[in-house]
Design an enzyme around this catalytic site. Sequence first.
Site, PDB file in Angstrom:
ATOM      1  N   ASN A 109       0.828  -1.208   0.000  1.00  2.48           N
ATOM      2  CA  ASN A 109       0.000   0.000   0.000  1.00  2.48           C
ATOM      3  C   ASN A 109       0.864   1.262   0.000  1.00  2.48           C
ATOM      4  OD1 ASN A 109      -2.605   1.513   0.511  1.00  2.48           O
ATOM      5  ND2 ASN A 109      -1.429   2.083   2.332  1.00  2.48           N
ATOM      6  N   HIS A 110       2.019   1.148   0.682  1.00  4.01           N
ATOM      7  CA  HIS A 110       2.866   2.329   0.834  1.00  4.01           C
ATOM      8  C   HIS A 110       4.323   1.895   0.902  1.00  4.01           C
ATOM      9  CE1 HIS A 110       1.350   0.849   4.753  1.00  4.01           C
ATOM     10  NE2 HIS A 110       2.630   0.864   5.071  1.00  4.01           N
ATOM     11  N   GLN A 176       5.123   7.425   5.371  1.00  7.81           N
ATOM     12  CA  GLN A 176       4.773   6.250   4.557  1.00  7.81           C
ATOM     13  C   GLN A 176       3.825   6.649   3.424  1.00  7.81           C
ATOM     14  OE1 GLN A 176       3.309   4.223   8.039  1.00  7.81           O
ATOM     15  NE2 GLN A 176       4.654   2.486   7.713  1.00  7.81           N
ATOM     16  N   ASP A 178       1.539   6.634   0.253  1.00  8.88           N
ATOM     17  CA  ASP A 178       0.813   5.539  -0.417  1.00  8.88           C
ATOM     18  C   ASP A 178       1.218   5.463  -1.889  1.00  8.88           C
ATOM     19  OD1 ASP A 178      -0.585   5.246   1.966  1.00  8.88           O
ATOM     20  OD2 ASP A 178      -2.504   4.959   0.949  1.00  8.88           O
ATOM     21  N   ASP A 208      -0.261  -6.517   3.597  1.00  7.92           N
ATOM     22  CA  ASP A 208      -0.524  -5.498   4.617  1.00  7.92           C
ATOM     23  C   ASP A 208      -1.495  -4.443   4.083  1.00  7.92           C
ATOM     24  OD1 ASP A 208       0.540  -4.242   7.235  1.00  7.92           O
ATOM     25  OD2 ASP A 208       0.806  -2.613   5.794  1.00  7.92           O
ATOM     26  N   LEU A 213      -5.737   0.404  -1.274  1.00  9.46           N
ATOM     27  CA  LEU A 213      -4.884   0.603  -2.453  1.00  9.46           C
ATOM     28  C   LEU A 213      -5.351   1.722  -3.380  1.00  9.46           C
ATOM     29  CD1 LEU A 213      -3.942  -3.023  -3.579  1.00  9.46           C
ATOM     30  CD2 LEU A 213      -2.872  -1.564  -1.860  1.00  9.46           C
ATOM     31  N   GLU A 215      -8.073   5.110  -4.338  1.00  5.77           N
ATOM     32  CA  GLU A 215      -8.808   6.227  -3.751  1.00  5.77           C
ATOM     33  C   GLU A 215      -9.897   6.656  -4.734  1.00  5.77           C
ATOM     34  OE1 GLU A 215      -5.341   6.485  -4.243  1.00  5.77           O
ATOM     35  OE2 GLU A 215      -5.051   5.586  -2.266  1.00  5.77           O
ATOM     36  N   GLU A 251      -4.730  -8.498   4.932  1.00 11.32           N
ATOM     37  CA  GLU A 251      -4.983  -7.808   6.195  1.00 11.32           C
ATOM     38  C   GLU A 251      -6.079  -6.781   5.911  1.00 11.32           C
ATOM     39  OE1 GLU A 251      -3.240  -4.894   9.615  1.00 11.32           O
ATOM     40  OE2 GLU A 251      -2.887  -4.505   7.509  1.00 11.32           O
ATOM     41  N   HIS A 316       1.343  -8.086  16.641  1.00  3.66           N
ATOM     42  CA  HIS A 316       2.364  -7.081  16.939  1.00  3.66           C
ATOM     43  C   HIS A 316       1.783  -5.678  17.109  1.00  3.66           C
ATOM     44  CE1 HIS A 316       1.406  -6.998  12.756  1.00  3.66           C
ATOM     45  NE2 HIS A 316       2.027  -5.850  12.615  1.00  3.66           N
ATOM     46  N   ASP A 317       0.514  -5.486  16.765  1.00  2.19           N
ATOM     47  CA  ASP A 317      -0.107  -4.169  16.877  1.00  2.19           C
ATOM     48  C   ASP A 317      -0.896  -4.080  18.180  1.00  2.19           C
ATOM     49  OD1 ASP A 317       0.819  -3.173  14.431  1.00  2.19           O
ATOM     50  OD2 ASP A 317      -0.800  -4.180  13.339  1.00  2.19           O
TER      51      ASP A 317
END
Length: 555
Positions: A109-110, A176, A178, A208, A213, A215, A251, A316-317
Amino acid sequence: MTSSPALQPSLWYKDAIIYQVHIKSFCDSNDDGYGDIKGLISKLDYIQSLGVTAIWVMPFFDSPLQDDGYDIADYYKVNPNYGDIEDVRELVREAHARGLKIIMEMVINHTSDQHPWFQRAIKAPAGSSERNFYVWSDDNKKYDGVRIIFLDTEESNWTWHPEVEQYYWHRFFHHQPDLNFENPAVEKAIYEVIDYWASMGVDGFRLDAIPYLFEEEGTTCENLAPTHAFLKRLRKYVDEKFHGEICLLAEANMMPADSAGYFGDGDECHMNYHFPLMPRLYMGVAKEDRTEIVEVLKRTPEIPENCQWATFLRNHDELTLEMVTPEERQWMWNHYCYVPEAKQNMGIRLRLARLMDGSYRKMHLMNTMLFTMPGTPVIYYGDEIGMGDNVYLNDRDGVRTPMQWSPENNAGFSHATPQQLYLPVISDPEFHYETVNVQVQENRSRSMLHWMRRMIEIRKSYQCFGRGEMIMLEPEEKNILAYVRRYEDEVVLVVCNLSGRATSLCLPLESYEGYKAREILGGENFHDIEESYRLTITGWGTYLIEITKRANLNK
Ligand code: NOJ
């Protein structure tokens, strides 16, 4: 060659048990204070000994590590702190030699703002393909109203770039940017990246932040049709190129109906996390009431035969509460945040063991639900020993501390001086590494570690958990969560007491009347099934009861 789902020679991910590791956190082989790939390789025997079948490796690309590697600076390079490409090759070889699949992180995504694509974009002429690798705007009002994900740190999804004199779009941290998937050159570049790693032998990719992706004005900029169209193309591409062997794990943190969209018709992602289930498991235990768990499972649509949910308790988040109502979120914060620092963004930055008050019984209960509900379970490293956390560390670092191997210095993770470690080991008295570690638990037959191994073994012995249907039983007692898992001739009854109160209950099991019952964990025969099956269960207790026909009965 077609992209038909029938191409998949095996549906290994449906029967898998995934172990999530962070290379940085697992084992330091060269004593620089950082875990590395060689360290992970040295611990593959341990991972294999758990009985898991796949490893999800968090990002190991070259990165400034401002988002712990989710900010990629080069898709083809390994972060030198972790090792090099040869180490990755060896990791894949050694994992495969032990029957372990490797799912690697793929953040598309980024990128990091340090990525050469971004550095090139800011120098490139306006309107060029190079500039348009990212999403630019003259003002920061475009796509107004799109939610901000990292609420604690970011004020907008746009950041001004003084050199370009335009704003660039980012759904996460401002460093980050996109990627612009409207640009065909971006799609091509991403295929090349995927090719490179898949050719090395990795078995899957965790995609991720996949809902973001594309807009489009007037939308939430999430789950848009072009994103799904892209995923279908990507799936066709990897299916054809890698003979249906590569698994894509999305995700997509959405309610089940939206998130099931990421399976497409069995032609997008093979797997997708069941995000909304996770907070409801914690809510169920906190409220001693199954209602929300049952409700979210009822709202979970059927998914294509070749697809699978990935279920998890922690990762991990922060434990995300995005998928519960504002009132429920506040209730969860009040209940679980034992100090204000535990609250983060829309979630809670604590590990399973802390959330369960360090209680083995409650950790067993949570894991029993994880291992017996539909989907493939994902275990977060350290949770198999009930590792603690540290809310006083920055961002989500408190749940990413070094793996605790032994009571030795640095929990046996590294021989560096303690101050050199990328993060301090857990020294909170309740979860101190001198007591909570692999070595101590290996030597104690009643440890969390041994219980997890046994649970994993059970999970692997019954295909009904990965593949079967789920029949919810709803006894009067709301603190009891009970369901039958069934696949071909296999039938397992699961009973969980979400409360600390011993409870006597009756389950409607008329269709199995006269069948034999055996409790799987303890191996004891229970009384035969009756139309209304009476059981007594201890506080936070669980039963896994195998139900089999009696040879002399025609049922
Ligand atoms: C989701 C990852 O799980 C998280 O750790 C990361 O910060 C964001 N995506 C941005 O990549």
